[in-house]
Design a protein around this motif. Structure first.
Motif, PDB file in Angstrom:
ATOM      1  N   ARG A  68       0.701  -0.910  -0.044  1.00  0.00           N
ATOM      2  CA  ARG A  68       0.113  -0.166  -0.183  1.00  0.00           C
ATOM      3  C   ARG A  68       0.898   1.007  -0.006  1.00  0.00           C
ATOM      4  NH1 ARG A  68      -5.247   0.165   1.247  1.00  0.00           N
ATOM      5  NH2 ARG A  68      -5.380   2.019   1.693  1.00  0.00           N
ATOM      6  N   GLU A  71      -0.140   4.519   1.923  1.00  0.00           N
ATOM      7  CA  GLU A  71      -0.827   4.034   3.287  1.00  0.00           C
ATOM      8  C   GLU A  71       0.881   5.334   4.128  1.00  0.00           C
ATOM      9  OE1 GLU A  71      -0.367   3.652   7.286  1.00  0.00           O
ATOM     10  OE2 GLU A  71      -1.437   2.564   6.020  1.00  0.00           O
ATOM     11  N   ARG A  96      -0.244  -3.463   7.725  1.00  0.00           N
ATOM     12  CA  ARG A  96      -0.878  -1.731   7.409  1.00  0.00           C
ATOM     13  C   ARG A  96      -0.669  -1.794   6.337  1.00  0.00           C
ATOM     14  NH1 ARG A  96      -0.110   1.872  12.078  1.00  0.00           N
ATOM     15  NH2 ARG A  96       1.253   2.867  10.347  1.00  0.00           N
ATOM     16  N   LEU A  97       0.977  -2.484   5.346  1.00  0.00           N
ATOM     17  CA  LEU A  97       1.123  -1.773   4.329  1.00  0.00           C
ATOM     18  C   LEU A  97       0.742  -2.847   3.550  1.00  0.00           C
ATOM     19  CD1 LEU A  97       5.103  -1.464   5.265  1.00  0.00           C
ATOM     20  CD2 LEU A  97       2.839   0.033   4.616  1.00  0.00           C
TER      21      LEU A  97
END
Length: 122
Positions: A68, A71, A96-97
Protein backbone atom coordinates in the motif's frame (compact mmCIF):
# COMPACT_ATOMS: atom_id res chain seq x y z
CA UNK A 1 -24.48 -24.57 -2.61
CA UNK A 2 -22.44 -27.20 -0.88
CA UNK A 3 -23.48 -30.83 -0.78
CA UNK A 4 -25.03 -30.24 2.66
CA UNK A 5 -27.28 -27.47 1.30
CA UNK A 6 -25.26 -24.72 3.02
CA UNK A 7 -22.98 -22.20 1.38
CA UNK A 8 -20.18 -23.70 -0.67
CA UNK A 9 -16.89 -22.39 0.66
CA UNK A 10 -14.89 -23.80 -2.25
CA UNK A 11 -11.99 -23.66 0.18
CA UNK A 12 -12.07 -19.87 -0.20
CA UNK A 13 -10.20 -17.46 2.05
CA UNK A 14 -10.27 -13.66 2.11
CA UNK A 15 -7.53 -11.64 3.79
CA UNK A 16 -9.90 -8.98 5.01
CA UNK A 17 -9.88 -5.55 6.58
CA UNK A 18 -13.46 -4.69 7.57
CA UNK A 19 -12.63 -0.96 7.53
CA UNK A 20 -11.75 -1.13 3.81
CA UNK A 21 -14.58 -0.52 1.34
CA UNK A 22 -12.98 -2.67 -1.36
CA UNK A 23 -12.45 -5.51 1.09
CA UNK A 24 -16.09 -5.34 2.25
CA UNK A 25 -17.29 -5.30 -1.36
CA UNK A 26 -15.11 -8.32 -2.17
CA UNK A 27 -16.61 -10.25 0.74
CA UNK A 28 -20.10 -9.28 -0.41
CA UNK A 29 -19.31 -10.39 -3.97
CA UNK A 30 -18.06 -13.76 -2.72
CA UNK A 31 -21.23 -14.28 -0.71
CA UNK A 32 -23.41 -13.25 -3.68
CA UNK A 33 -21.61 -15.97 -5.66
CA UNK A 34 -22.61 -18.51 -3.00
CA UNK A 35 -19.17 -18.64 -1.40
CA UNK A 36 -18.81 -18.26 2.37
CA UNK A 37 -15.06 -17.82 2.75
CA UNK A 38 -12.83 -18.19 5.73
CA UNK A 39 -12.19 -14.62 6.84
CA UNK A 40 -8.66 -13.81 7.95
CA UNK A 41 -8.40 -10.38 9.54
CA UNK A 42 -4.82 -9.98 8.48
CA UNK A 43 -4.23 -6.93 10.70
CA UNK A 44 -5.07 -9.10 13.73
CA UNK A 45 -3.51 -12.30 12.38
CA UNK A 46 -0.79 -11.28 9.92
CA UNK A 47 0.53 -13.84 7.45
CA UNK A 48 4.05 -15.11 7.92
CA UNK A 49 6.69 -13.98 5.45
CA UNK A 50 6.41 -17.35 3.66
CA UNK A 51 2.59 -17.11 3.52
CA UNK A 52 2.69 -13.55 2.21
CA UNK A 53 5.33 -14.43 -0.37
CA UNK A 54 3.16 -17.33 -1.56
CA UNK A 55 0.01 -15.18 -1.75
CA UNK A 56 1.83 -12.58 -3.81
CA UNK A 57 3.44 -15.15 -6.15
CA UNK A 58 0.18 -17.10 -6.56
CA UNK A 59 -1.62 -13.85 -7.44
CA UNK A 60 0.93 -13.28 -10.21
CA UNK A 61 2.13 -9.97 -8.81
CA UNK A 62 5.27 -8.64 -7.13
CA UNK A 63 5.78 -7.32 -3.59
CA UNK A 64 5.95 -3.86 -5.14
CA UNK A 65 2.41 -4.36 -6.49
CA UNK A 66 1.19 -5.78 -3.16
CA UNK A 67 2.28 -2.90 -0.95
CA UNK A 68 0.00 0.00 0.00
CA UNK A 69 1.99 2.93 -1.30
CA UNK A 70 -0.62 5.43 -0.08
CA UNK A 71 -0.25 4.17 3.50
CA UNK A 72 1.62 6.96 5.40
CA UNK A 73 3.92 4.33 6.91
CA UNK A 74 5.25 3.58 3.40
CA UNK A 75 6.80 7.05 3.19
CA UNK A 76 7.76 7.11 6.88
CA UNK A 77 9.81 3.94 6.40
CA UNK A 78 11.39 5.27 3.19
CA UNK A 79 10.25 2.30 1.09
CA UNK A 80 10.05 4.03 -2.30
CA UNK A 81 13.32 2.45 -3.45
CA UNK A 82 13.06 -0.75 -1.40
CA UNK A 83 13.83 -4.15 -2.91
CA UNK A 84 11.18 -6.87 -3.04
CA UNK A 85 12.81 -8.56 -0.02
CA UNK A 86 12.76 -5.29 1.92
CA UNK A 87 9.11 -4.74 1.01
CA UNK A 88 8.19 -8.26 2.15
CA UNK A 89 9.98 -7.69 5.46
CA UNK A 90 8.21 -4.34 5.90
CA UNK A 91 4.77 -5.84 5.13
CA UNK A 92 5.30 -8.69 7.59
CA UNK A 93 6.46 -6.28 10.31
CA UNK A 94 3.69 -3.77 9.48
CA UNK A 95 0.63 -5.55 8.02
CA UNK A 96 -1.05 -2.16 7.36
CA UNK A 97 1.28 -2.03 4.36
CA UNK A 98 -0.32 -5.10 2.74
CA UNK A 99 -2.70 -4.16 -0.08
CA UNK A 100 -6.13 -5.70 0.30
CA UNK A 101 -7.96 -7.88 -0.12
CA UNK A 102 -6.20 -11.03 -1.18
CA UNK A 103 -8.71 -13.76 -2.04
CA UNK A 104 -7.89 -17.44 -2.47
CA UNK A 105 -10.24 -19.99 -4.05
CA UNK A 106 -9.66 -23.39 -5.62
CA UNK A 107 -9.41 -21.53 -8.94
CA UNK A 108 -6.54 -19.30 -7.83
CA UNK A 109 -5.37 -16.32 -5.83
CA UNK A 110 -6.00 -12.67 -6.68
CA UNK A 111 -5.48 -9.30 -5.16
CA UNK A 112 -9.09 -8.15 -5.65
CA UNK A 113 -8.18 -4.63 -6.66
CA UNK A 114 -9.90 -3.77 -8.89
CA UNK A 115 -12.82 -5.81 -7.61
CA UNK A 116 -13.54 -7.47 -10.97
CA UNK A 117 -10.31 -9.46 -10.59
CA UNK A 118 -12.42 -11.75 -8.38
CA UNK A 119 -14.34 -12.92 -11.46
CA UNK A 120 -11.17 -14.69 -12.59
CA UNK A 121 -11.28 -17.08 -9.61
CA UNK A 122 -15.01 -17.51 -8.92
Amino acid sequence: MGSDGGPDTHGATIYHNPKCTTSRKALEKLREAGVEPEIVRYLDTPPSRAQLSTLIADAGITPSQAVRRREPLFAELGLADATDDELLDAMVANPRLIERPFVVTVRGTRLARPLDRLDEIL
